[in-house]
Structure formats: structure tokens, C-alpha cells
Design a protein around this motif. Structure first.
Motif: not given
Length: 139
Positions: A1-3, A7-9, A76-79, A85-87
């Protein structure tokens, strides 16, 4: 989960670099035909530059759909990171700086003031050459 959160960050932060390079070398380069509408006065709600919003949302859409369909949380995390970022960009750029959604956002925070000041400095140049300050979140 933290990984996946990591990836999102990373995706959010990486998108600022992508945005800087795309803005400088594409939008102020061969893509100026669309972007120049953003550097000129107009009374329309939409501008040709908004087509970039559609183009830049495609990687996020692809990664989210792929990640959900194949249960691949990496994509999914990348997306999700690209979406976040877009928001952030829509909030800072369209609402805080340009008041495009009809809401005059009162700026009291020094970070937001610096973003607005930096971006308006970028807009002083009305041609594709000579502009500075291509970043946004990093002003």
C-alpha cells in the motif's frame, strides 16, 4: 500500500517536470498554434489551448483503465498521480491565476501569490519566443 502511495506522489512530482518540458518545448514550439490563444486577450470561455487538457488527460485515463482492468496497481497509481496533478493544475492555473471558472479566488497565502505572480510574468510575453517561468507548481 505504501509503495503505491509513493508511486502516486512520484507521479505528481514527475508531472511537474513533464509539464515544464512540454510547455517550453512543445507549447512554445510547434504547438504554439494552439497555445497562443492562452497568451492573448479574448472574451470566450474556451480557448484552443484547452485542447491540451484533453491530450494531457489521455495518459491518466489509459493508466487508470489499464490498472483497473488488469488489476495492476502500479499503472493505476501512475494514473491517479497524473490525475491529482491535473486537478492541482486546474485549481492553481484556471481558478487561482486566471479566474476562468467565474470565481475570484482571494489569495492570502504567499505560495499562491508567488505562483500567480510567476505565471503572470510568463504571460507578459505574447509570442512563442522569449517567455520564462515554464513551471507551475514550482513557480
Amino acid at each position: 500500500m505504501f509503495g503505491y502511495i509513493f508511486i502516486i506522489i512520484l507521479s505528481v512530482l514527475g508531472m511537474e517536470l513533464v509539464a515544464i518540458l512540454t510547455h517550453k518545448y512543445i507549447m512554445h514550439g510547434p504547438g504554439w498554434c494552439l497555445h497562443k490563444s492562452h497568451h492573448s486577450q479574448h472574451s470566450n470561455f474556451f480557448e484552443l489551448n484547452d485542447i491540451y487538457f484533453i491530450i494531457f488527460s489521455l495518459p491518466s485515463i489509459f493508466n487508470i483503465i489499464y490498472g483497473i482492468y488488469y488489476s495492476d496497481f502500479f499503472f493505476l497509481s501512475i494514473g491517479i498521480g497524473i490525475l491529482i496533478y491535473g486537478l492541482i493544475y486546474i485549481f492553481l492555473h484556471d481558478i487561482v491565476v486566471h479566474n476562468r471558472l467565474g470565481y475570484k479566488f482571494p489569495i492570502k497565502n504567499s505560495y499562491l501569490k508567488n505562483i500567480r505572480k510567476s505565471h503572470l510574468k510568463h504571460h507578459k510575453v505574447k509570442t512563442k519566443l522569449g517567455a520564462k517561468k515554464f513551471g507551475f507548481i514550482t513557480y
